[in-house]
Scaffold this active site. Structure first.
Site, short mmCIF file in Angstrom:
data_model
loop_
_atom_site.label_atom_id
_atom_site.label_comp_id
_atom_site.label_asym_id
_atom_site.label_seq_id
_atom_site.Cartn_x
_atom_site.Cartn_y
_atom_site.Cartn_z
N HIS A 295 -21.75 3.11 6.77
CA HIS A 295 -21.79 3.69 5.44
C HIS A 295 -23.19 4.16 5.04
O HIS A 295 -23.42 4.50 3.87
CB HIS A 295 -21.26 2.69 4.41
N THR B 3 -20.86 5.91 12.52
CA THR B 3 -19.64 6.72 12.53
C THR B 3 -19.98 8.19 12.32
O THR B 3 -21.01 8.52 11.73
CB THR B 3 -18.66 6.26 11.44
N SER C 191 -22.21 -14.04 12.49
CA SER C 191 -21.67 -12.91 11.76
C SER C 191 -21.80 -13.13 10.25
O SER C 191 -21.41 -14.19 9.74
CB SER C 191 -20.19 -12.72 12.13
N SER D 33 -19.37 -1.80 2.22
CA SER D 33 -18.66 -0.68 1.61
C SER D 33 -17.88 -1.01 0.36
O SER D 33 -17.59 -0.12 -0.43
CB SER D 33 -17.70 -0.06 2.64
N THR E 216 -8.35 -5.97 1.81
CA THR E 216 -9.64 -5.28 1.91
C THR E 216 -10.71 -6.01 1.11
O THR E 216 -11.87 -6.08 1.53
CB THR E 216 -9.49 -3.83 1.41
N LYS F 292 -17.71 9.77 8.23
CA LYS F 292 -18.01 9.60 6.80
C LYS F 292 -19.02 10.67 6.37
O LYS F 292 -18.63 11.79 6.12
CB LYS F 292 -18.46 8.17 6.53
N THR G 292 -9.70 4.94 26.87
CA THR G 292 -9.35 5.76 25.70
C THR G 292 -9.69 7.22 25.94
O THR G 292 -10.78 7.54 26.42
CB THR G 292 -10.11 5.27 24.45
N THR G 293 -8.76 8.10 25.59
CA THR G 293 -9.01 9.53 25.68
C THR G 293 -10.24 9.91 24.85
O THR G 293 -10.41 9.45 23.72
CB THR G 293 -7.79 10.32 25.16
N ARG H 7 0.83 -1.21 0.00
CA ARG H 7 0.00 0.00 0.00
C ARG H 7 0.86 1.25 0.00
O ARG H 7 1.78 1.38 0.80
CB ARG H 7 -0.94 -0.01 1.21
#
Length: 403
Positions: free
Chosen positions: A215, A243, A136, A187, A361, A246, A275-276, A21
């Site tokens: 998405h 999220t 799943s 996606s 991916t 996006k 986590t902060t 990549r």
């Protein structure tokens, strides 16, 4: 062991396979999206981005920007630490209320990204529910797979979007606690799940439903609540994850559900506890973006018009693209080296940036260009992309004929 030698060997293998990549260095220009500045060895060039997940251009919306700037000036840059240690910022609570309202749920819980929200929520549910088994969809995102793996709960894969296979496998599981994990919009292929059938099958077996709408939020439904809102199913789904990075143009992830479910994740998920927290300015700008898209249809309508126009132009030009009902247009290449080459030529010769999508991916042999038209792409942008692809397709056909 010579560790660097090992690392170099592994990287060489990726290069030989065509799966190494390479980052494309760009700088977004405020107010000029989808145009960006591309930095390379020859200098700087202006290019048009066709692969952004800022689907509606909300990252450049003046109200969203103003909200972030004003809040940073008022509250500073960071949150100061975790919400347990440094205090539960008022803006985080308001944003969670906005998100709960978006999906018609009792409560929401913020995370630093959609990846983290999936990883933390699924790993906590699988690990803490005694005897749980997670069913799943076989095409679920890496963040969901990683969360399920980390939970150490038993996992059953069901065929992609095949609710009949899900029904058979739920029956085979028996009376154990069951969690059905799936996405609305996938996606890479851009396909949309048969949500009603999946929900009805899960309900028939008393399963908890876990839906990733990453998405789809902002994109579908009258208020941007996703496919579950569009199809009138949000109230029948146990947990909806999404999220802010996006369609809403900012960053962060979240889950929504009942008070008990969200509080359970808040109290046990290490990915939340340690986590902060998101900076207050990000929370404020996300809230502005969500609130705007709850009432404005113009961005969604313009985006759909661009998708329809590009698909029609690709059809006219004979450029193969995968059919789906979403906003994602995958153009199949089928070879990692050729996919990288096509992407490089588009960028170098045409000023068009479309990142190649290769393994892991997508499966090997299904390499593609993943195109995401936005409301700010002009007719001229679309025509230029199609002309460029047509030229490359003609060159590829000629090369095959000569070979």
């Amino acid at each position: 062991m010579d560790f660097d030698d090992f690392f170099s060997g592994q990287l060489d293998q990726l290069r030989q396979e065509g799966n190494y990549r390479v980052f494309t260095e760009v700088e977004r220009k405020c107010g000029q999206f989808p145009q960006v500045r591309h930095f390379n060895d020859d200098g700087v060039q202006d290019v048009t981005v066709w692969c952004s997940n800022d689907y509606l251009g909300m990252g450049h919306h003046p109200d969203v920007i103003d909200s972030m700037v004003r809040t940073a000036q008022a509250c500073g840059t960071g949150a100061g630490g975790t919400r347990n240690i440094s205090g539960n910022n008022h803006l985080h609570r308001l944003l969670e209320q906005e998100l709960a309202d978006l999906h018609g749920k009792e409560q929401a819980l913020l995370f630093t990204s959609g990846y983290v929200s999936n990883w933390a929520a699924l790993s906590t549910l699988g690990a803490r529910i005694p005897g749980a088994v997670i069913l799943s969809d076989e095409m679920n995102h890496a963040s969901m797979i990683e969360g399920i793996r980390h939970s150490r709960a038993d996992k059953v894969l069901w065929k992609h979007n095949d609710w009949r296979d899900l029904d058979r496998k739920l029956k085979a599981v028996g009376d154990r606690p069951k969690i059905v994990a799936f996405e609305s919009v996938y996606s890479m292929d851009g396909d949309i799940c048969p949500m009603r059938e999946i929900v009805e099958v899960a309900e028939a077996h008393g399963a908890l439903t876990y839906l990733d709408e990453v998405h789809a939020v902002g994109m579908y439904g009258l208020r941007g609540g996703g496919v579950s809102e569009e199809r009138g199913l949000a109230d029948r789904i146990s947990l909806i994850e999404g999220t802010l990075g996006k369609a809403y143009g900012v960053m962060g992830g979240y889950i929504t559900g009942s008070h008990a479910l969200c509080d359970f994740i808040r109290s046990y998920a290490s990915g939340f506890i340690f986590t902060t927290a998101l900076p207050p300015a990000i929370a404020a700008s996300a809230m502005t973006s969500i609130s705007h898209l709850k009432t404005s249809q113009s961005e969604r309508m313009a985006q759909r018009d661009r998708v329809a126009r590009l698909r029609a132009r690709l059809d006219e030009a004979g450029i193969p693209h995968m059919r789906n009902d979403s906003h994602i247009i995958p153009v199949h290449i089928g070879d990692p080296v050729k996919c990288r080459m096509v992407s490089d030529i588009l960028l170098r010769d045409w000023g068009i940036y479309v990142q190649p999508i290769n393994y892991p991916t997508v499966p090997k042999g299904t390499e593609r260009l993943r195109i995401t038209p936005g409301p700010l792409h002009s007719d001229a942008d679309i025509d230029r992309l199609v002309v460029a692809l047509t030229s490359l397709w003609a060159q590829c056909a000629l090369a095959k004929a000569v070979a």
